[in-house]
Design a protein around this motif. Structure first.
Motif, mmCIF file in Angstrom:
data_model
loop_
_atom_site.group_PDB
_atom_site.id
_atom_site.type_symbol
_atom_site.label_atom_id
_atom_site.label_comp_id
_atom_site.label_asym_id
_atom_site.label_seq_id
_atom_site.Cartn_x
_atom_site.Cartn_y
_atom_site.Cartn_z
ATOM 1 N N THR A 129 0.753 -1.377 0.228
ATOM 2 C CA THR A 129 0.014 0.019 -0.094
ATOM 3 C C THR A 129 0.841 1.196 0.000
ATOM 4 O O THR A 129 0.561 2.311 -0.614
ATOM 5 N N ILE A 133 0.497 3.882 -2.883
ATOM 6 C CA ILE A 133 -0.177 5.185 -2.659
ATOM 7 C C ILE A 133 0.824 6.393 -2.632
ATOM 8 O O ILE A 133 0.656 7.478 -3.061
ATOM 9 N N LEU A 161 -6.239 -0.670 1.035
ATOM 10 C CA LEU A 161 -7.067 0.397 0.756
ATOM 11 C C LEU A 161 -8.487 0.244 1.635
ATOM 12 O O LEU A 161 -8.876 1.161 2.068
#
Length: 193
Positions: A129, A133, A161
């Motif tokens: 993640t 991101i 998420l």
């Protein structure tokens, strides 16, 4: 010479005779009251100069036409200046690089909350993640870097998420049974479930 003086006097006498009507006409075309007298004076001078060069056959009609045209032209100039001023001021507002302090503060708080949520994720899920991101890495690159399949990256990312979304929702809208202030973050736990 006396005939010339008589002609000038006739233009003047026509102007004096029609001044009230000319004033009403100019007021219809002019947006500003202060311009009325200026327009009348300029119209008289223009007609007087034109008559001096070439005698005017119908001075009353010529005076009305010249006054109306001048009033319309002056009104257009004022409108254009106002439009230019508004356009310039709008552009200057749009061209400023200053950001609203509240927008910056909100963005910083959102980023901090997201980082806090990512740090609460389980090991491999957190790495995937964060790479996707925060660093913007492609899924294929993440798979190579972590030595896992793209399918596994997709699953970890989906789980990350979802858990981040739950964490942020809890932080922003705490459960009503907790009686917490909306601005308080939930207590940090070892990991997000």
């Amino acid at each position: 010479m006396p005939d010339e003086l008589l002609d000038r006097k006739s233009i003047f006498s026509v102007f004096v005779e029609c001044k009230a009507s000319l004033t009403r006409m100019v007021k219809r075309y002019s947006n500003r009251q202060s311009d009325v007298e200026d327009i009348l004076q300029e119209a008289f001078l223009n007609v007087y100069s034109a008559d001096k060069n070439t005698p005017i056959s119908f001075p009353k009609q010529y005076l009305f036409k010249a006054t109306r045209n001048l009033a319309v032209r002056e009104n257009t100039k004022v409108s254009e200046k106002l439009t230019e001023y508004i356009e310039d001021s709008d552009e200057s507002l749009l061209l400023t690089d200053e950001k609203d302090i509240f927008v910056e503060l909100a963005a910083q708080q959102e980023k901090e909350l997201l980082l806090l949520a990512i740090n609460q994720l389980p090991g491999q899920c957190r790495k995937v993640t964060q790479l996707r991101i925060i660093e913007g890495a492609r899924m294929k690159d993440i798979a190579v870097k972590l030595n896992i399949t793209v399918s596994t990256v997709e699953k970890h990312l989906a789980k990350g998420l979802e858990l981040c979304d739950d964490f942020v929702r809890e932080a922003i809208l705490p459960a009503s049974s907790d009686n917490e202030d909306v601005n308080n973050f939930p207590k940090q736990q070892g990991s997000v479930k």
